[in-house]
Design a protein around this motif. Structure first.
Motif, mmCIF file in Angstrom:
data_model
loop_
_atom_site.group_PDB
_atom_site.id
_atom_site.type_symbol
_atom_site.label_atom_id
_atom_site.label_comp_id
_atom_site.label_asym_id
_atom_site.label_seq_id
_atom_site.Cartn_x
_atom_site.Cartn_y
_atom_site.Cartn_z
ATOM 1 N N MET A 149 0.835 -1.215 0.000
ATOM 2 C CA MET A 149 0.000 0.000 0.000
ATOM 3 C C MET A 149 0.865 1.258 0.000
ATOM 4 S SD MET A 149 -3.106 0.943 2.585
ATOM 5 C CE MET A 149 -4.075 2.407 2.329
ATOM 6 N N ASN A 150 1.987 1.225 0.749
ATOM 7 C CA ASN A 150 2.907 2.361 0.779
ATOM 8 C C ASN A 150 3.531 2.601 -0.589
ATOM 9 O OD1 ASN A 150 2.444 2.857 3.461
ATOM 10 N ND2 ASN A 150 4.068 1.482 4.160
ATOM 11 N N LYS A 151 3.859 1.474 -1.276
ATOM 12 C CA LYS A 151 4.439 1.605 -2.609
ATOM 13 C C LYS A 151 3.434 2.234 -3.573
ATOM 14 C CE LYS A 151 7.703 -2.249 -2.321
ATOM 15 N NZ LYS A 151 8.090 -3.546 -2.917
ATOM 16 N N ALA A 152 2.174 1.827 -3.478
ATOM 17 C CA ALA A 152 1.148 2.401 -4.340
ATOM 18 C C ALA A 152 0.964 3.894 -4.053
ATOM 19 C CB ALA A 152 -0.170 1.658 -4.146
ATOM 20 N N LEU A 153 1.016 4.258 -2.757
ATOM 21 C CA LEU A 153 0.875 5.661 -2.379
ATOM 22 C C LEU A 153 2.046 6.486 -2.889
ATOM 23 C CD1 LEU A 153 -0.779 7.759 -0.839
ATOM 24 C CD2 LEU A 153 0.502 7.153 1.230
ATOM 25 N N ILE A 154 3.256 5.941 -2.758
ATOM 26 C CA ILE A 154 4.453 6.635 -3.242
ATOM 27 C C ILE A 154 4.394 6.815 -4.757
ATOM 28 C CG2 ILE A 154 6.952 6.438 -3.504
ATOM 29 C CD1 ILE A 154 6.991 5.016 -0.782
ATOM 30 N N SER A 155 3.941 5.742 -5.437
ATOM 31 C CA SER A 155 3.817 5.817 -6.895
ATOM 32 C C SER A 155 2.796 6.872 -7.315
ATOM 33 C CB SER A 155 3.417 4.447 -7.444
ATOM 34 O OG SER A 155 3.222 4.504 -8.826
ATOM 35 N N ALA A 156 1.675 6.941 -6.603
ATOM 36 C CA ALA A 156 0.653 7.946 -6.921
ATOM 37 C C ALA A 156 1.173 9.359 -6.682
ATOM 38 C CB ALA A 156 -0.596 7.689 -6.092
ATOM 39 N N ASN A 157 1.919 9.552 -5.586
ATOM 40 C CA ASN A 157 2.492 10.867 -5.294
ATOM 41 C C ASN A 157 3.526 11.265 -6.348
ATOM 42 O OD1 ASN A 157 0.950 11.183 -2.981
ATOM 43 N ND2 ASN A 157 2.495 10.237 -1.650
ATOM 44 N N ALA A 158 4.325 10.284 -6.794
ATOM 45 C CA ALA A 158 5.318 10.559 -7.833
ATOM 46 C C ALA A 158 4.647 10.964 -9.139
ATOM 47 C CB ALA A 158 6.203 9.330 -8.044
ATOM 48 N N LYS A 159 3.578 10.247 -9.504
ATOM 49 C CA LYS A 159 2.857 10.605 -10.724
ATOM 50 C C LYS A 159 2.229 11.987 -10.603
ATOM 51 C CE LYS A 159 1.689 5.859 -12.088
ATOM 52 N NZ LYS A 159 0.586 4.874 -12.302
ATOM 53 N N ASP A 160 1.745 12.290 -9.408
ATOM 54 C CA ASP A 160 1.145 13.604 -9.185
ATOM 55 C C ASP A 160 2.179 14.713 -9.354
ATOM 56 O OD1 ASP A 160 -1.143 15.274 -8.243
ATOM 57 O OD2 ASP A 160 0.259 15.696 -6.620
ATOM 58 N N ARG A 161 3.388 14.493 -8.822
ATOM 59 C CA ARG A 161 4.452 15.490 -8.943
ATOM 60 C C ARG A 161 4.903 15.629 -10.394
ATOM 61 N NH1 ARG A 161 6.167 13.268 -3.901
ATOM 62 N NH2 ARG A 161 7.545 11.804 -4.986
ATOM 63 N N ILE A 162 5.011 14.513 -11.092
ATOM 64 C CA ILE A 162 5.428 14.548 -12.505
ATOM 65 C C ILE A 162 4.411 15.330 -13.340
ATOM 66 C CG2 ILE A 162 5.784 13.134 -14.574
ATOM 67 C CD1 ILE A 162 6.944 10.975 -12.723
ATOM 68 N N PHE A 163 3.124 15.045 -13.106
ATOM 69 C CA PHE A 163 2.080 15.759 -13.850
ATOM 70 C C PHE A 163 2.094 17.250 -13.519
ATOM 71 C CE2 PHE A 163 -2.244 17.419 -14.198
ATOM 72 C CZ PHE A 163 -2.504 17.156 -15.532
ATOM 73 N N LYS A 164 2.338 17.579 -12.253
ATOM 74 C CA LYS A 164 2.385 18.985 -11.847
ATOM 75 C C LYS A 164 3.528 19.715 -12.540
ATOM 76 C CE LYS A 164 2.622 21.918 -7.733
ATOM 77 N NZ LYS A 164 2.734 21.930 -6.247
ATOM 78 N N VAL A 165 4.709 19.065 -12.573
ATOM 79 C CA VAL A 165 5.864 19.670 -13.249
ATOM 80 C C VAL A 165 5.583 19.835 -14.741
ATOM 81 C CG1 VAL A 165 8.278 19.305 -13.883
ATOM 82 C CG2 VAL A 165 7.521 18.846 -11.546
ATOM 83 N N PHE A 166 4.959 18.812 -15.347
ATOM 84 C CA PHE A 166 4.638 18.878 -16.778
ATOM 85 C C PHE A 166 3.661 20.014 -17.066
ATOM 86 C CE2 PHE A 166 1.875 17.522 -20.328
ATOM 87 C CZ PHE A 166 2.829 17.476 -21.331
ATOM 88 N N ALA A 167 2.657 20.156 -16.213
ATOM 89 C CA ALA A 167 1.679 21.234 -16.404
ATOM 90 C C ALA A 167 2.338 22.607 -16.267
ATOM 91 C CB ALA A 167 0.540 21.086 -15.394
ATOM 92 N N ILE A 168 3.247 22.746 -15.290
ATOM 93 C CA ILE A 168 3.956 24.016 -15.110
ATOM 94 C C ILE A 168 4.819 24.328 -16.325
ATOM 95 C CG2 ILE A 168 5.732 25.182 -13.747
ATOM 96 C CD1 ILE A 168 4.638 23.725 -11.289
ATOM 97 N N LEU A 169 5.505 23.318 -16.862
ATOM 98 C CA LEU A 169 6.346 23.519 -18.047
ATOM 99 C C LEU A 169 5.509 23.945 -19.256
ATOM 100 C CD1 LEU A 169 8.868 20.531 -17.762
ATOM 101 C CD2 LEU A 169 9.341 22.967 -17.407
ATOM 102 N N CYS A 170 4.360 23.310 -19.429
ATOM 103 C CA CYS A 170 3.477 23.678 -20.547
ATOM 104 C C CYS A 170 2.985 25.120 -20.402
ATOM 105 C CB CYS A 170 2.289 22.720 -20.614
ATOM 106 S SG CYS A 170 2.711 21.045 -21.133
ATOM 107 N N THR A 171 2.603 25.487 -19.178
ATOM 108 C CA THR A 171 2.138 26.847 -18.937
ATOM 109 C C THR A 171 3.237 27.869 -19.191
ATOM 110 O OG1 THR A 171 0.598 26.021 -17.258
ATOM 111 C CG2 THR A 171 1.066 28.381 -17.250
ATOM 112 N N CYS A 172 4.436 27.569 -18.697
ATOM 113 C CA CYS A 172 5.567 28.490 -18.880
ATOM 114 C C CYS A 172 5.942 28.628 -20.352
ATOM 115 C CB CYS A 172 6.771 28.006 -18.072
ATOM 116 S SG CYS A 172 6.558 28.138 -16.285
#
Length: 286
Positions: free
Chosen positions: A1-24
């Motif tokens: 369960m911890n691994k799944a949570l870590i994976s979800a948080n990592a995907k969330d951070r990656i998507f956030k960075v991607f969205a910021i890059l697209c906006t910039c």
């Protein structure tokens, strides 16, 4: 369960960075375009540019007739679109029955707001220029632009009215007010900020439209000020389009200067819309 949570948080951070890059990247592209336009045209933005008639000499050419045509076009557009759009929004939200037909109408109005502007130009060409016999006049252009912005006004009016709490209506009814009195004295004042914002944003869209005006026959060269709704006209976007089609460097600079004027006008309208909306919401919150 911890691994799944870590994976979800990592995907969330990656998507956030991607969205910021697209906006910039989008903001950087827009900034580069604005800087390029400023470099090319800022030297031509002076009083003579606003008061001069079109000319075959770029250094003597100005936007006097284009600005007059644009202001006249917007005046008649709002004169036609505002009453119909606002009253339609009031009827659909307050009086219309909530059935399948009403839902079908709502969906189609929302879809019309996203139709390409050139389609409205083709409709205006057939309906107003040819069938009604208005020709390439201000009135035919205003009717075409009114069709273009009317769905936006209807949708924004409906959403603003829908946001008014039902408790305000019930309180008015409890005091003996009729349906129309409740709408005029309670609902519309409470939703005025949202309606006004939608109107100004729709006007901002109409200002920059070139395709429908070209289709309905707006002229690229007009050496006179229109005096009535049946006169021929030009508009600032049409004038800019005409200048960009010429190979001389002076006309390219004129086009950049015209774009600067149009951008300033559009930014001012959007700033006014935001300011009025914020002030109205603060006033209603108090």
């Amino acid at each position: 369960m911890n691994k799944a949570l870590i994976s979800a948080n990592a995907k969330d951070r990656i998507f956030k960075v991607f969205a910021i890059l697209c906006t910039c990247s989008a903001l950087l592209t827009l900034l580069l375009l604005i800087v390029d336009i400023l470099i090319r045209g800022i030297s031509r933005v002076n009083w003579s540019f606003f008061t001069s008639l079109p000319s075959r000499f770029p250094e003597q050419s100005g936007i006097y007739t284009a600005m007059a045509g644009m202001i006249s076009l917007l005046f008649f557009t709002l004169l036609i679109a505002l009453p119909i759009g606002i009253l339609s929004g009031i009827y659909l939200q307050e009086y219309g029955k909530k059935n399948k037909l009403a839902k079908f109408i709502e969906i189609n109005i929302s879809n019309l707001a996203g139709v390409p502007s050139v389609i409205y130009g083709i409709l205006g060409l057939q309906l107003f220029v040819r069938t009604a016999g208005l020709g390439n006049s201000i009135l035919s252009g205003a009717l075409t632009l009114a069709l273009l912005i009317m769905p936006v006004i209807i949708v924004s009016t409906r959403e603003a009215i829908k946001a008014v709490p039902d408790s305000m209506r019930e309180a008015a009814f409890g005091l003996g007010a009729t349906k129309w009195q409740t709408i005029c004295r309670v609902v519309l004042p409470a939703s005025f900020g949202g309606i006004l914002t939608g109107i100004i944003l729709s006007v901002s869209r109409a200002i920059g439209e070139t395709a429908p005006l070209i289709v309905v026959g707006a002229l690229a060269y007009v050496p006179f000020i229109p005096e009535g709704p049946l006169d021929q006209y030009t508009s600032l976007p049409i004038q800019i389009f005409n200048w960009t089609s010429r190979p001389q460097q002076g006309f390219i600079e004129n086009a950049a200067a015209g774009i600067i004027v149009l951008l300033v006008f559009t930014f001012l309208l959007n700033a006014i819309a935001i300011t009025l909306r914020n002030r109205w919401y603060k006033k209603t919150a108090l």
